[in-house]
Scaffold this active site. Structure first.
Site, PDB file in Angstrom:
ATOM      1  N   SER A 233     -49.325  -9.521 -32.462  1.00 48.97           N
ATOM      2  CA  SER A 233     -49.921 -10.266 -33.581  1.00 48.97           C
ATOM      3  C   SER A 233     -49.540  -9.670 -34.931  1.00 48.97           C
ATOM      4  O   SER A 233     -49.224 -10.407 -35.878  1.00 48.97           O
ATOM      5  CB  SER A 233     -51.436 -10.361 -33.430  1.00 48.97           C
ATOM      6  OG  SER A 233     -52.003  -9.108 -33.160  1.00 48.97           O
ATOM      7  N   HIS A 263     -52.137 -10.170 -24.539  1.00 42.92           N
ATOM      8  CA  HIS A 263     -52.557  -9.513 -25.790  1.00 42.92           C
ATOM      9  C   HIS A 263     -54.071  -9.753 -25.944  1.00 42.92           C
ATOM     10  O   HIS A 263     -54.843  -9.423 -25.041  1.00 42.92           O
ATOM     11  CB  HIS A 263     -51.701 -10.088 -26.931  1.00 42.92           C
ATOM     12  CG  HIS A 263     -51.763  -9.349 -28.234  1.00 42.92           C
ATOM     13  ND1 HIS A 263     -52.256  -8.079 -28.382  1.00 42.92           N
ATOM     14  CD2 HIS A 263     -51.378  -9.735 -29.495  1.00 42.92           C
ATOM     15  CE1 HIS A 263     -52.167  -7.704 -29.657  1.00 42.92           C
ATOM     16  NE2 HIS A 263     -51.640  -8.696 -30.359  1.00 42.92           N
ATOM     17  N   HIS A 309     -50.873  -0.671 -20.945  1.00 38.89           N
ATOM     18  CA  HIS A 309     -50.557  -0.792 -22.377  1.00 38.89           C
ATOM     19  C   HIS A 309     -49.088  -0.485 -22.602  1.00 38.89           C
ATOM     20  O   HIS A 309     -48.493   0.331 -21.890  1.00 38.89           O
ATOM     21  CB  HIS A 309     -51.411   0.163 -23.215  1.00 38.89           C
ATOM     22  CG  HIS A 309     -51.503  -0.256 -24.650  1.00 38.89           C
ATOM     23  ND1 HIS A 309     -50.557   0.097 -25.587  1.00 38.89           N
ATOM     24  CD2 HIS A 309     -52.398  -1.034 -25.288  1.00 38.89           C
ATOM     25  CE1 HIS A 309     -50.892  -0.436 -26.749  1.00 38.89           C
ATOM     26  NE2 HIS A 309     -52.003  -1.132 -26.603  1.00 38.89           N
ATOM     27  N   ARG A 318     -60.670   3.099 -27.983  1.00 42.60           N
ATOM     28  CA  ARG A 318     -61.541   1.950 -28.293  1.00 42.60           C
ATOM     29  C   ARG A 318     -62.391   1.622 -27.063  1.00 42.60           C
ATOM     30  O   ARG A 318     -63.574   1.290 -27.171  1.00 42.60           O
ATOM     31  CB  ARG A 318     -60.683   0.744 -28.724  1.00 42.60           C
ATOM     32  CG  ARG A 318     -59.869   1.025 -29.979  1.00 42.60           C
ATOM     33  CD  ARG A 318     -58.859  -0.078 -30.268  1.00 42.60           C
ATOM     34  NE  ARG A 318     -57.825  -0.195 -29.242  1.00 42.60           N
ATOM     35  CZ  ARG A 318     -56.840  -1.076 -29.267  1.00 42.60           C
ATOM     36  NH1 ARG A 318     -56.749  -1.930 -30.283  1.00 42.60           N
ATOM     37  NH2 ARG A 318     -55.933  -1.116 -28.310  1.00 42.60           N
ATOM     38  N   ASP A 364     -59.703  -4.021 -24.148  1.00 38.26           N
ATOM     39  CA  ASP A 364     -60.348  -5.239 -23.633  1.00 38.26           C
ATOM     40  C   ASP A 364     -61.164  -5.026 -22.362  1.00 38.26           C
ATOM     41  O   ASP A 364     -61.841  -5.944 -21.904  1.00 38.26           O
ATOM     42  CB  ASP A 364     -59.267  -6.302 -23.369  1.00 38.26           C
ATOM     43  CG  ASP A 364     -58.553  -6.686 -24.641  1.00 38.26           C
ATOM     44  OD1 ASP A 364     -59.236  -6.795 -25.678  1.00 38.26           O
ATOM     45  OD2 ASP A 364     -57.332  -6.846 -24.614  1.00 38.26           O
TER      46      ASP A 364
HETATM   47  N1  NMX Z   1     -52.087  -5.013 -13.718  1.00 37.46           N
HETATM   48  C1  NMX Z   1     -51.042  -5.259 -12.898  1.00 37.46           C
HETATM   49  N2  NMX Z   1     -49.774  -5.023 -13.221  1.00 37.46           N
HETATM   50  C2  NMX Z   1     -49.542  -4.435 -14.404  1.00 37.46           C
HETATM   51  C3  NMX Z   1     -50.570  -4.104 -15.289  1.00 37.46           C
HETATM   52  C4  NMX Z   1     -51.888  -4.432 -14.922  1.00 37.46           C
HETATM   53  N3  NMX Z   1     -52.936  -4.229 -15.720  1.00 37.46           N
HETATM   54  N4  NMX Z   1     -50.031  -3.558 -16.395  1.00 37.46           N
HETATM   55  C5  NMX Z   1     -48.697  -3.552 -16.209  1.00 37.46           C
HETATM   56  N5  NMX Z   1     -48.411  -4.099 -15.006  1.00 37.46           N
HETATM   57  C6  NMX Z   1     -47.089  -4.364 -14.459  1.00 37.46           C
HETATM   58  C7  NMX Z   1     -46.334  -5.307 -15.395  1.00 37.46           C
HETATM   59  O1  NMX Z   1     -46.748  -6.658 -15.200  1.00 37.46           O
HETATM   60  C8  NMX Z   1     -44.906  -5.028 -15.006  1.00 37.46           C
HETATM   61  O2  NMX Z   1     -44.662  -5.722 -13.811  1.00 37.46           O
HETATM   62  P1  NMX Z   1     -43.199  -6.341 -13.497  1.00 37.46           P
HETATM   63  O3  NMX Z   1     -42.280  -5.173 -13.445  1.00 37.46           O
HETATM   64  O4  NMX Z   1     -43.395  -7.036 -12.201  1.00 37.46           O
HETATM   65  O5  NMX Z   1     -42.882  -7.269 -14.623  1.00 37.46           O
HETATM   66  C9  NMX Z   1     -44.941  -3.536 -14.702  1.00 37.46           C
HETATM   67  O6  NMX Z   1     -46.307  -3.197 -14.435  1.00 37.46           O
HETATM   68  C10 NMX Z   1     -44.460  -2.661 -15.870  1.00 37.46           C
HETATM   69  O7  NMX Z   1     -45.193  -3.025 -17.023  1.00 37.46           O
HETATM   70  P2  NMX Z   1     -45.498  -1.927 -18.160  1.00 37.46           P
HETATM   71  O8  NMX Z   1     -44.181  -1.493 -18.706  1.00 37.46           O
HETATM   72  O9  NMX Z   1     -46.404  -0.885 -17.651  1.00 37.46           O
HETATM   73  O10 NMX Z   1     -46.322  -2.777 -19.201  1.00 37.46           O
HETATM   74  P3  NMX Z   1     -45.807  -3.604 -20.465  1.00 37.46           P
HETATM   75  O11 NMX Z   1     -45.581  -2.658 -21.589  1.00 37.46           O
HETATM   76  O12 NMX Z   1     -44.669  -4.499 -20.116  1.00 37.46           O
HETATM   77  O13 NMX Z   1     -47.046  -4.561 -20.755  1.00 37.46           O
HETATM   78  C11 NMX Z   1     -49.378  -5.026 -20.937  1.00 37.46           C
HETATM   79  C12 NMX Z   1     -48.237  -4.066 -21.316  1.00 37.46           C
HETATM   80  C13 NMX Z   1     -50.598  -4.653 -21.714  1.00 37.46           C
HETATM   81  C14 NMX Z   1     -48.945  -6.452 -21.327  1.00 37.46           C
HETATM   82  C15 NMX Z   1     -49.632  -4.923 -19.408  1.00 37.46           C
HETATM   83  O14 NMX Z   1     -50.097  -3.626 -19.103  1.00 37.46           O
HETATM   84  C16 NMX Z   1     -50.622  -5.953 -18.898  1.00 37.46           C
HETATM   85  O15 NMX Z   1     -50.216  -7.074 -18.581  1.00 37.46           O
HETATM   86  N6  NMX Z   1     -51.947  -5.602 -18.840  1.00 37.46           N
HETATM   87  C17 NMX Z   1     -52.964  -6.557 -18.454  1.00 37.46           C
HETATM   88  C18 NMX Z   1     -53.267  -7.484 -19.615  1.00 37.46           C
HETATM   89  C19 NMX Z   1     -54.003  -6.744 -20.712  1.00 37.46           C
HETATM   90  O16 NMX Z   1     -54.977  -6.042 -20.497  1.00 37.46           O
HETATM   91  N7  NMX Z   1     -53.563  -6.938 -21.979  1.00 37.46           N
HETATM   92  C20 NMX Z   1     -54.273  -6.394 -23.133  1.00 37.46           C
HETATM   93  C21 NMX Z   1     -53.467  -5.378 -23.942  1.00 37.46           C
HETATM   94  C22 NMX Z   1     -54.281  -4.899 -25.110  1.00 37.46           C
HETATM   95  N8  NMX Z   1     -54.473  -5.958 -26.105  1.00 37.46           N
HETATM   96  O17 NMX Z   1     -55.580  -6.317 -26.392  1.00 37.46           O
HETATM   97  O18 NMX Z   1     -53.508  -6.510 -26.654  1.00 37.46           O
HETATM   98  C1  MLT Z   2     -53.588  -4.136 -29.883  1.00 38.89           C
HETATM   99  O1  MLT Z   2     -54.705  -3.735 -30.219  1.00 38.89           O
HETATM  100  O2  MLT Z   2     -52.866  -4.773 -30.662  1.00 38.89           O
HETATM  101  C2  MLT Z   2     -53.190  -3.944 -28.464  1.00 38.89           C
HETATM  102  O3  MLT Z   2     -53.687  -2.766 -27.948  1.00 38.89           O
HETATM  103  C3  MLT Z   2     -51.756  -4.228 -28.164  1.00 38.89           C
HETATM  104  C4  MLT Z   2     -50.729  -3.296 -28.717  1.00 38.89           C
HETATM  105  O4  MLT Z   2     -50.976  -2.351 -29.452  1.00 38.89           O
HETATM  106  O5  MLT Z   2     -49.545  -3.535 -28.355  1.00 38.89           O
END
Ligand code: NMX
Ligand code: MLT
Length: 423
Positions: A233, A263, A309, A318, A364
């Site tokens: 964002s 996100h 993350h 947080r 979250d």
């Molecule tokens: N549950 C299951 N799988 C996960 C999770 C999770 N919570 N987090 C990462 N992975 C998987 C991810 O989908 C990826 O799979 P693939 O290789 O099949 O594509 C693999 O682990 C490697 O991902 P990472 O490099 O660890 O994570 P990345 O930096 O790409 O993404 C998030 C970060 C936050 C998008 C990811 O951890 C996620 O999808 N978390 C769950 C959603 C979430 O809580 N988002 C909120 C973030 C904070 N915010 O508010 O913005």
């Molecule tokens: C945020 O607060 O924006 C989230 O934790 C996602 C991020 O920092 O990439």
């Protein structure tokens, strides 16, 4: 002139000098390389631009200016905005002045409510919120001053003016959308005696006999304010603002990114997940049952919301602040209990699965359980709350960028063939 604007007026010449000197003396110094994996992998870890409002340490989490987050959770959201903008925690006068500024612009024009009421009943609250911001775009002073041909050096002032106008209205816009979308009756007027977060609670009409819901919202809006410049964002808002689109366009652009489930929308997904657990077991389940439930979810190809993350490699401070609040105020609640148990169960499950680079909870994972306890049970609304707060960081970053004359964002993409031939 507001005390905030006055302070920025004094600070900006030094910021400009610092930036000019860095470019002059160290302009060719390399701060990052880019690998093929990073080019295909969401540019993770590529250092490509400057953001001074806050930074995120992989090991300890958010640092606002020089303050680690957990050392400043007592600040009100308005005070955090001042800190993000200037680098200083406001004194009593500065704080009161900003509160007055916010109060002076809090009333939302009726045409916004006409649009909100005419939107389809199943519009998501985030769609309504972003539409509300876009409908107000015609109020932009930045846009008017740009059209009049104001000097580039002055852009930041009108960006700040728009920013204050917009931020002032966001708690009311959010609360009004809550009442319209969830059929809670007439809108509630802004109360000039209350602060930004207290006003939000007041305008939702949700009963708060203990005053603890107001305390939660002060904390909530404080904690979500900013997360350096590279999150979806902030970066979207930064990019759109770099085209000199005004703060209304730019904040709405950023918030459209926040509306994605990876996100900001993860807060809605997370409480939905916790309620699914509760409804499945009819209570807070044992840790063994919880573990199996998490494996079933992973095996069905879905993520565990609230965990993982892109930058953090530790429990998000947080999340820690929210859990501390819950332990103090709602210890015996079943839903909060599930959240606490997930904190024990999910990290080893994710580690065993071996995919996520960070197995720890993010912001979250706990917030929804607290909102739910205080009667804000409609989880489709939760990302709007993240948005109210995050707009502060976006606006602070935007004002600084306009003050520094940061040019239009335009990185270079490459083709697959180029990569094959040149790597
Ligand atoms: N549950 C299951 N799988 C996960 C999770 C999770 N919570 N987090 C990462 N992975 C998987 C991810 O989908 C990826 O799979 P693939 O290789 O099949 O594509 C693999 O682990 C490697 O991902 P990472 O490099 O660890 O994570 P990345 O930096 O790409 O993404 C998030 C970060 C936050 C998008 C990811 O951890 C996620 O999808 N978390 C769950 C959603 C979430 O809580 N988002 C909120 C973030 C904070 N915010 O508010 O913005
Ligand atoms: C945020 O607060 O924006 C989230 O934790 C996602 C991020 O920092 O990439």
């Amino acid at each position: 002139m507001s005390m905030l604007k006055n302070k920025l007026e004094n600070l900006i010449p030094q910021w400009r000098k610092d930036a000019l000197e860095l470019v002059k003396n160290k302009g060719e110094a390399n701060i990052s390389g880019v690998t093929v994996s990073q080019a295909y992998g969401g540019m993770r870890g590529v250092r490509g631009f400057v953001c001074d409002t806050s930074s995120v340490s992989a090991e300890t989490g958010l640092i606002i200016r020089d303050h680690p987050l957990l050392e400043i959770t007592h600040l009100l959201p308005e005070e955090v905005f001042f800190l993000l903008m200037t680098g200083d925690i406001p004194d009593e006068n500065e704080s009161a002045d900003l509160k007055t500024q916010f109060g002076n612009h809090a009333v939302i024009p009726d045409y916004v409510w006409d649009v909100m009421r005419s939107m389809p009943e199943d519009s998501h609250p985030m769609t309504m919120f972003n539409t509300g911001i876009m409908v107000m775009q015609q109020e932009s002073i930045f846009r008017k001053k740009y059209d009049e041909g104001v000097s580039k050096d002055e852009y930041w002032k009108y960006c700040l003016e728009d920013g204050i106008n917009l931020l002032s209205k966001l708690p009311g816009l959010a609360a009004g959308i809550y009442r319209i979308h969830f059929n809670k009756g007439e809108l509630v007027d802004y109360d000039p005696e209350l602060d930004w977060a207290e006003n939000f609670v007041h305008m939702t009409g949700i009963e708060d006999s203990t005053g603890n819901f107001k305390k939660l919202m002060q904390l909530y809006f404080m904690l979500h304010c900013d997360h350096e410049g590279g999150n979806v964002s902030a970066f979207a808002a930064h990019t759109v603002a770099s085209a000199l689109s005004d703060p209304y366009y730019s904040v709405a652009a950023g918030l459209n990114g926040l509306a994605g489930p990876l996100h900001g929308l993860a807060n809605q997904e997370c409480l939905k997940f916790v309620l699914e657990i509760y409804n499945h077991f009819n209570s807070s389940p044992s840790k063994d049952d919880l573990k199996q439930f998490c494996w079933d979810r992973l095996d069905s190809g879905r993520v565990i919301p609230g965990y993982g993350h892109a930058v953090l490699r530790c429990p998000d401070p947080r999340f820690v602040a929210f859990v501390d609040f819950g332990k103090k105020h709602i210890q015996d609640d079943d839903i909060f209990n599930i959240v606490e148990n997930l904190y024990e169960v999910v990290p080893p499950v994710l580690q065993e699965q071996g995919k996520a680079k960070n197995p720890w909870p993010n912001v979250d994972a706990a917030s929804g359980s607290l909102l739910y306890y205080y009667g804000l049970t409609e989880f489709k609304f939760y990302t709007v709350l993240f948005s109210v707060s995050r707009a502060m960081g976006m606006i602070a970053q935007m004002v600084i960028n306009r003050a520094l004359g940061v040019p239009i964002t335009r990185p270079k993409s490459v083709t697959t063939d180029w990569l094959k031939e040149n790597t």
